[in-house]
Write a protein that holds these residues in place. Sequence first.
Motif, PDB file in Angstrom:
ATOM      1  N   GLY A  59      71.202  42.747  55.079  1.00  0.00           N
ATOM      2  CA  GLY A  59      70.436  43.418  56.132  1.00  0.00           C
ATOM      3  C   GLY A  59      69.443  44.448  55.624  1.00  0.00           C
ATOM      4  O   GLY A  59      69.022  45.322  56.376  1.00  0.00           O
ATOM      5  N   VAL A  60      69.047  44.351  54.360  1.00  0.00           N
ATOM      6  CA  VAL A  60      68.107  45.334  53.806  1.00  0.00           C
ATOM      7  C   VAL A  60      66.694  44.777  53.648  1.00  0.00           C
ATOM      8  O   VAL A  60      65.807  45.473  53.176  1.00  0.00           O
ATOM      9  CB  VAL A  60      68.596  45.918  52.463  1.00  0.00           C
ATOM     10  N   SER A  61      66.489  43.556  54.067  1.00  0.00           N
ATOM     11  CA  SER A  61      65.146  42.982  53.999  1.00  0.00           C
ATOM     12  C   SER A  61      64.462  43.139  55.354  1.00  0.00           C
ATOM     13  O   SER A  61      65.070  43.587  56.323  1.00  0.00           O
ATOM     14  CB  SER A  61      65.205  41.500  53.616  1.00  0.00           C
ATOM     15  N   VAL A  62      63.206  42.755  55.401  1.00  0.00           N
ATOM     16  CA  VAL A  62      62.446  42.829  56.656  1.00  0.00           C
ATOM     17  C   VAL A  62      62.419  41.480  57.382  1.00  0.00           C
ATOM     18  O   VAL A  62      61.629  41.290  58.309  1.00  0.00           O
ATOM     19  CB  VAL A  62      61.008  43.359  56.408  1.00  0.00           C
ATOM     20  N   LYS A  63      63.281  40.600  56.989  1.00  0.00           N
ATOM     21  CA  LYS A  63      63.326  39.257  57.578  1.00  0.00           C
ATOM     22  C   LYS A  63      63.433  39.325  59.104  1.00  0.00           C
ATOM     23  O   LYS A  63      64.315  39.980  59.654  1.00  0.00           O
ATOM     24  CB  LYS A  63      64.517  38.477  57.023  1.00  0.00           C
ATOM     25  N   GLY A  64      62.488  38.662  59.763  1.00  0.00           N
ATOM     26  CA  GLY A  64      62.513  38.546  61.205  1.00  0.00           C
ATOM     27  C   GLY A  64      62.116  39.792  61.978  1.00  0.00           C
ATOM     28  O   GLY A  64      62.219  39.799  63.197  1.00  0.00           O
ATOM     29  N   MET A  65      61.647  40.847  61.314  1.00  0.00           N
ATOM     30  CA  MET A  65      61.328  42.076  62.042  1.00  0.00           C
ATOM     31  C   MET A  65      59.871  42.508  61.913  1.00  0.00           C
ATOM     32  O   MET A  65      59.501  43.571  62.371  1.00  0.00           O
ATOM     33  CB  MET A  65      62.236  43.225  61.580  1.00  0.00           C
ATOM     34  N   THR A  66      59.046  41.679  61.302  1.00  0.00           N
ATOM     35  CA  THR A  66      57.668  42.088  61.045  1.00  0.00           C
ATOM     36  C   THR A  66      56.690  41.569  62.096  1.00  0.00           C
ATOM     37  O   THR A  66      56.973  40.610  62.809  1.00  0.00           O
ATOM     38  CB  THR A  66      57.204  41.613  59.658  1.00  0.00           C
ATOM     39  N   ILE A  67      55.546  42.240  62.129  1.00  0.00           N
ATOM     40  CA  ILE A  67      54.420  41.823  62.967  1.00  0.00           C
ATOM     41  C   ILE A  67      53.236  41.661  62.017  1.00  0.00           C
ATOM     42  O   ILE A  67      52.955  42.573  61.238  1.00  0.00           O
ATOM     43  CB  ILE A  67      54.069  42.906  64.016  1.00  0.00           C
ATOM     44  N   PRO A  68      52.546  40.528  62.043  1.00  0.00           N
ATOM     45  CA  PRO A  68      51.382  40.368  61.152  1.00  0.00           C
ATOM     46  C   PRO A  68      50.292  41.398  61.473  1.00  0.00           C
ATOM     47  O   PRO A  68      50.009  41.675  62.639  1.00  0.00           O
ATOM     48  CB  PRO A  68      50.893  38.952  61.447  1.00  0.00           C
ATOM     49  N   GLU A  69      49.689  41.966  60.441  1.00  0.00           N
ATOM     50  CA  GLU A  69      48.675  43.010  60.630  1.00  0.00           C
ATOM     51  C   GLU A  69      47.483  42.535  61.460  1.00  0.00           C
ATOM     52  O   GLU A  69      46.838  43.348  62.128  1.00  0.00           O
ATOM     53  CB  GLU A  69      48.212  43.568  59.291  1.00  0.00           C
ATOM     54  N   ILE A  70      47.210  41.251  61.453  1.00  0.00           N
ATOM     55  CA  ILE A  70      46.073  40.744  62.233  1.00  0.00           C
ATOM     56  C   ILE A  70      46.342  40.803  63.742  1.00  0.00           C
ATOM     57  O   ILE A  70      45.432  40.667  64.535  1.00  0.00           O
ATOM     58  CB  ILE A  70      45.684  39.302  61.814  1.00  0.00           C
ATOM     59  N   ASN A  71      47.630  41.046  64.118  1.00  0.00           N
ATOM     60  CA  ASN A  71      47.999  41.106  65.529  1.00  0.00           C
ATOM     61  C   ASN A  71      48.017  42.519  66.107  1.00  0.00           C
ATOM     62  O   ASN A  71      48.293  42.682  67.295  1.00  0.00           O
ATOM     63  CB  ASN A  71      49.380  40.479  65.750  1.00  0.00           C
ATOM     64  N   VAL A  72      47.760  43.537  65.265  1.00  0.00           N
ATOM     65  CA  VAL A  72      47.856  44.916  65.734  1.00  0.00           C
ATOM     66  C   VAL A  72      46.623  45.690  65.292  1.00  0.00           C
ATOM     67  O   VAL A  72      46.278  45.708  64.105  1.00  0.00           O
ATOM     68  CB  VAL A  72      49.119  45.610  65.160  1.00  0.00           C
ATOM     69  N   ASP A  73      45.973  46.339  66.240  1.00  0.00           N
ATOM     70  CA  ASP A  73      44.827  47.192  65.927  1.00  0.00           C
ATOM     71  C   ASP A  73      45.306  48.348  65.054  1.00  0.00           C
ATOM     72  O   ASP A  73      46.360  48.941  65.314  1.00  0.00           O
ATOM     73  CB  ASP A  73      44.214  47.727  67.221  1.00  0.00           C
ATOM     74  N   GLU A  74      44.556  48.672  64.022  1.00  0.00           N
ATOM     75  CA  GLU A  74      44.961  49.723  63.083  1.00  0.00           C
ATOM     76  C   GLU A  74      45.199  51.067  63.776  1.00  0.00           C
ATOM     77  O   GLU A  74      46.042  51.853  63.343  1.00  0.00           O
ATOM     78  CB  GLU A  74      43.921  49.875  61.974  1.00  0.00           C
ATOM     79  N   ASP A  75      44.514  51.333  64.867  1.00  0.00           N
ATOM     80  CA  ASP A  75      44.720  52.576  65.627  1.00  0.00           C
ATOM     81  C   ASP A  75      46.107  52.636  66.271  1.00  0.00           C
ATOM     82  O   ASP A  75      46.565  53.718  66.654  1.00  0.00           O
ATOM     83  CB  ASP A  75      43.656  52.724  66.717  1.00  0.00           C
ATOM     84  N   ASP A  76      46.769  51.499  66.392  1.00  0.00           N
ATOM     85  CA  ASP A  76      48.085  51.441  67.031  1.00  0.00           C
ATOM     86  C   ASP A  76      49.246  51.346  66.037  1.00  0.00           C
ATOM     87  O   ASP A  76      50.404  51.209  66.452  1.00  0.00           O
ATOM     88  CB  ASP A  76      48.151  50.244  67.991  1.00  0.00           C
ATOM     89  N   TRP A  77      48.961  51.410  64.746  1.00  0.00           N
ATOM     90  CA  TRP A  77      50.014  51.268  63.746  1.00  0.00           C
ATOM     91  C   TRP A  77      51.101  52.325  63.895  1.00  0.00           C
ATOM     92  O   TRP A  77      52.269  52.053  63.658  1.00  0.00           O
ATOM     93  CB  TRP A  77      49.437  51.295  62.335  1.00  0.00           C
ATOM     94  N   ASP A  78      50.724  53.537  64.304  1.00  0.00           N
ATOM     95  CA  ASP A  78      51.742  54.585  64.422  1.00  0.00           C
ATOM     96  C   ASP A  78      52.765  54.280  65.527  1.00  0.00           C
ATOM     97  O   ASP A  78      53.851  54.860  65.546  1.00  0.00           O
ATOM     98  CB  ASP A  78      51.119  55.961  64.621  1.00  0.00           C
ATOM     99  N   ASP A  79      52.461  53.332  66.399  1.00  0.00           N
ATOM    100  CA  ASP A  79      53.424  52.908  67.416  1.00  0.00           C
ATOM    101  C   ASP A  79      54.508  52.000  66.834  1.00  0.00           C
ATOM    102  O   ASP A  79      55.459  51.646  67.545  1.00  0.00           O
ATOM    103  CB  ASP A  79      52.717  52.137  68.544  1.00  0.00           C
TER     104      ASP A  79
END
Length: 155
Positions: free
Chosen positions: A128-148
Amino acid sequence: MSAEIPRDGLTSRFWETKPMKDLNQQEWEALCDGCGKCCLNKLEDDDGTVALTRIACRLLDGESCLCSNYTDRHKYVPECIVLTPKTIEDNLYWLPMTCGYRLVYEGRPLYDWHPLISGNPASVHQAGVSVKGMTIPEINVDEDDWDDHIIEEPL
């Protein structure tokens, strides 16, 4: 007494006896546990505090936690950092706390779930220490919203 030679051709526990600067390419690459955390986009405050987000580099495969085009990654992601024994000290501040490179550099042992210890590349996911299944591709999120999308490091 000679060192045990695992099937992959690496000397058993080489990271405990060989200085980091003397590791060959295969040994260096084997220190990566395959967690994918280094491929998550990070936010850095003015005071140098680094926050991890669930937003992944566009080349990260969110299921395998590996780069989908590791060999040519700089062609698509020029800012991708090449971690080497010469550059690790300058990059410690953003490396995950569980990172094999960081642990070896700091003289600490690898975790039992690290594939070099467990012999199983999937052990990082099973622990359970990997990011498997919990990521969002950067192309799907505006950089201004990364802090969310700031998260705690999966430990």
